[in-house]
Design an enzyme around this catalytic site. Structure first.
Site, PDB file in Angstrom:
ATOM      1  N   GLU A 312      52.038  -1.986  57.433  1.00 36.10           N
ATOM      2  CA  GLU A 312      51.901  -1.493  56.053  1.00 36.10           C
ATOM      3  C   GLU A 312      52.545  -2.385  54.999  1.00 36.10           C
ATOM      4  OE1 GLU A 312      51.731   3.232  56.320  1.00 36.10           O
ATOM      5  OE2 GLU A 312      53.724   2.474  56.820  1.00 36.10           O
TER       6      GLU A 312
HETATM    7  C1  ACM Z   1      53.908   3.180  61.011  1.00 41.35           C
HETATM    8  O1  ACM Z   1      53.794   4.413  61.183  1.00 41.35           O
HETATM    9  N1  ACM Z   1      53.702   2.649  59.819  1.00 41.35           N
HETATM   10  C2  ACM Z   1      54.246   2.306  62.117  1.00 41.35           C
END
Ligand code: ACM
Length: 679
Positions: A312
């Site tokens: 992310e």
């Molecule tokens: C995650 O849940 N961004 C690894």
């Protein structure tokens, strides 16, 4: 095994699905042969050790005896000197690795007869696993505590069976982590993946870069001495500590003290609502910092594997920085993903220099990375199979997110070898190392973390340890309930934390009626709670509402639903079942009258007024439906449609809580309109 041969004729072999189900074992061992008798646990219980022995193994036996004492109330202690006629003989062939290794042998064999037990294993790691099995076998009988006669041969299905605990969003003190490591060991998990920082907090003392904890932790971090002590604690219990150092995203708390590493212009204080700014991958200083940081951390964390996060990454700060965009063009890269791949390759080389193997979330998967890299799949199961096909080893976490508040059965149904992975070749399948449950801590505190992890985590532990054909949810729930009780003997608080929290919310006094309501609701699922946050999420806000306290899965609602289903399926003829259903419905119908004033009197409870009224409405509707069913007179159509319309309204969450007895009451009302079916 000699001992197995000696007893073989006395034992009846039982299939996993049938006879072994009466035992409260979790995870279920690979193979069990049950006998008819039992081994009594007398005060004279003693342990002898033959074969390999060291101080750590002695301490493991002491812990085992202390735990046995807690479970029985009998003050066992290890005799010093030689033991004649031992109740339990332990035999390890050789030492374990000084740093626990992925794939190190965890097999053991346990043979119990009426006159004694033998636990043997290639190394002390297997002994640790077998001692936990022995503890789970202890039960109470009319004549005392006893362990059933049996032979167990056991080893794990997957070598990597872990739980991630996020201490970045909310700091979790070491004593809480330690009791959770005890829990992992009890269900034979072998990795604690320590998510050591995130945007909201940096939790490690660095001597090389002290502004990390000074500016990034709000004073909540582990000293290096504490980390060393914790790593040793986990090692003694057969649990590897795999640290995660998130980069380049999710790392605002790093940039708080070292803003020169950021992709924007800073400063980057850690505060609610502050965006993730991402490390700048284009500057050489970044890699110098990471090199020095990893060098220091490698001394603290002996495990061969280091997780670098990689998930992310917020594209905004990179998009907004012309120097970063120019770097992308100048190096012939197409986009931010290529830049992250470049970053990952540089970081991987640094890890390699410090003799560490890199793990990353599935976003790191890129053909330029060496095949030693382990990919942890969180976005979907497909990426696990894709990684295995490309030659990478992988771990499954998709389906094992404890923060999503799913029922245990839903986690239990997820299997690392299912979905796309089912079509892999055996060589590719061999690259799937196992999995990890994840306890992300947006809504987690030291007070409620045990109840978010346990007992559901034991179901995931079984999925990763036991043979794949062990998958009956009814058996799992029965054993889970027993495991949950014994986990509390270890100091975990997933059951016992509820009552004091209810008392706090109500200002003391009798919380029985509040307990009735709390027992039939569950927190909203998935990311519904976060999605409902208006404005910036405040990680410093108190987590003291009912949603923070109730269990993720209501046993009472599940059991009631099963009761109703079987009553209806049986043509509603079972008067005893009807009486049990009736008794619950009456309690619920009458609960609001008992509870109402208490709810009004507390600012923390007022939001529950409509929920309590709903429970009462459901109780009444269910009772009328039961009357029709018992009389075998179909309920009138207009009554039914009115009830069903009310019931529909109780499905919407109230105070982020779901009323879990809605569905079975709806089934009663629907069934009340049908003629009795003949069986
Ligand atoms: C995650 O849940 N961004 C690894």
């Amino acid at each position: 095994m000699r001992i197995l041969l000696a007893f073989a004729s006395l034992f009846v072999s039982l299939s996993l699905a049938a006879g072994s189900d009466t035992l409260n074992l979790m995870p279920m061992p690979a193979s069990i042969q049950a006998g008819g008798g039992q081994l009594s646990l007398e005060r004279s219980f003693s342990v002898a050790m033959s074969g390999y022995r060291d101080a750590a193994l002695d301490r493991a036996v002491q812990r085992f005896l202390a735990q046995l004492s807690r479970q029985t109330g009998i003050p066992f202690s290890q005799k010093t000197g030689g033991v004649s006629n031992p109740t339990l003989t332990i035999r390890a062939d050789h030492a374990r690795e000084k740093v626990q290794k992925l794939g190190e042998d965890e097999a053991y064999e346990l043979a119990v007869s009426g006159s004694g037990a033998t636990l043997s294993a290639p190394n002390p790691l297997g002994i640790l696993r077998g001692l936990q099995t022995f503890l789970q076998l202890v039960n109470i009988t009319p004549s005392g505590f006893a362990v059933p006669e049996l032979n167990i041969k056991d080893q794990p299905r997957f070598p990597w069976r872990g739980t991630l605990i996020d201490v970045g969003r909310h700091f979790i003190p070491l004593d809480v982590l330690k009791r959770n490591v005890d829990g992992l060991a009890a269900v034979k998990m072998n990795v604690l993946h320590w998510h050591l920082y995130d945007d909201q907090g940096f939790r490690i003392e660095s001597k090389r870069f002290p502004k990390l904890q000074q500016d990034g932790s709000g004073g909540q971090y582990y000293t290096q001495d504490e980390i060393r002590e914790f790593v040793a604690y986990a090692y003694e219990r057969g649990v590897r500590i795999v640290p995660e150092f998130e980069m380049p995203g999710h790392s605002r708390s790093v940039l708080a003290g070292y803003p020169e590493l950021g992709s924007g212009s800073g400063p980057y204080p850690v505060e609610p609502g502050a965006p993730d700014v991402a490390i700048d991958p284009t500057r050489e200083e970044t890699y110098k910092f990471i090199d020095k940081f990893i060098e220091e951390m490698s001394k603290l964390f002996p495990d061969e594997y280091v997780h670098i996060g990689g998930d992310e990454v917020n594209p905004e700060p990179w998009n907004a920085n012309p120097k970063i965009q120019e770097f992308i063009r100048a190096h012939g890269m197409k986009n931010n993903q290529d830049l992250q791949a470049y970053f990952n390759q540089r970081v991987q080389k640094i890890l390699d220099k410090h003799h560490k193997i890199m793990i990353g979330w599935d976003e790191v998967l890129h053909p330029e990375l060496p095949k030693t890299v382990v990919v942890q799949s969180w976005r979907g199961q497909e990426s696990l199979a894709a990684a295995a096909r490309q030659g990478y080893r992988g771990l499954l976490s998709f389906g094992y997110y404890l923060d999503l508040m799913w029922p245990a059965a839903r986690h239990y149904a997820g299997d690392p070898m299912s979905g796309d992975a089912a079509n892999l070749t055996s060589e590719e399948k061999g690259r799937i190392l196992g999995g990890e449950s994840c306890m992300w801590s947006e809504w987690v505190t030291p007070e409620n973390i045990d109840s978010r992890i346990w007992p559901r985590n034991a179901a995931i532990a079984e999925r990763l340890w036991s043979p794949p054909e062990v998958q009956d949810p009814a058996s799992m729930y029965r054993r889970l309930s027993s495991v949950s009780q014994s986990l509390e003997w270890l100091g975990l608080t997933q059951r016992s934390s509820l009552h004091p929290a209810l008392e706090r919310m109500s200002g003391g006094g009798d919380v029985k009626a509040l307990g009735v309501l709390a027992g039939v609701v569950e927190p909203v699922k998935d990311y519904v709670r976060m999605d409902g946050v208006k404005g910036p999420w405040d990680f410093r806000a108190p987590l003291n509402h009912l949603i923070d306290i109730v269990r993720p899965e209501s046993d009472q609602a599940r059991e009631f639903a099963e009761m109703v289903q079987s009553y209806i399926a049986g043509g509603h003829q079972d008067a005893r079942a009807a009486a049990e259903i009736r008794q619950r419905l009456i309690t619920w119908r009458d609960n609001d009258a008992r509870l109402h004033a208490e709810l009004e009197g507390s600012f923390l409870l007022q939001e529950l007024v409509p929920l309590s009224q709903n429970l009462s409405t459901l109780g009444s509707a269910g009772l009328f439906a039961l009357d029709y069913l018992e009389k075998a007179t179909p309920s009138p159509e207009n009554w039914r449609s009115q009830q069903l319309a009310w019931i529909e309204q109780t499905k919407a969450p109230t105070a982020n809580l779901l009323m879990m007895v809605t569905a079975p009451v709806q089934q009663l009302v629907e069934a009340s309109g049908r003629e009795r079916t003949q069986r």
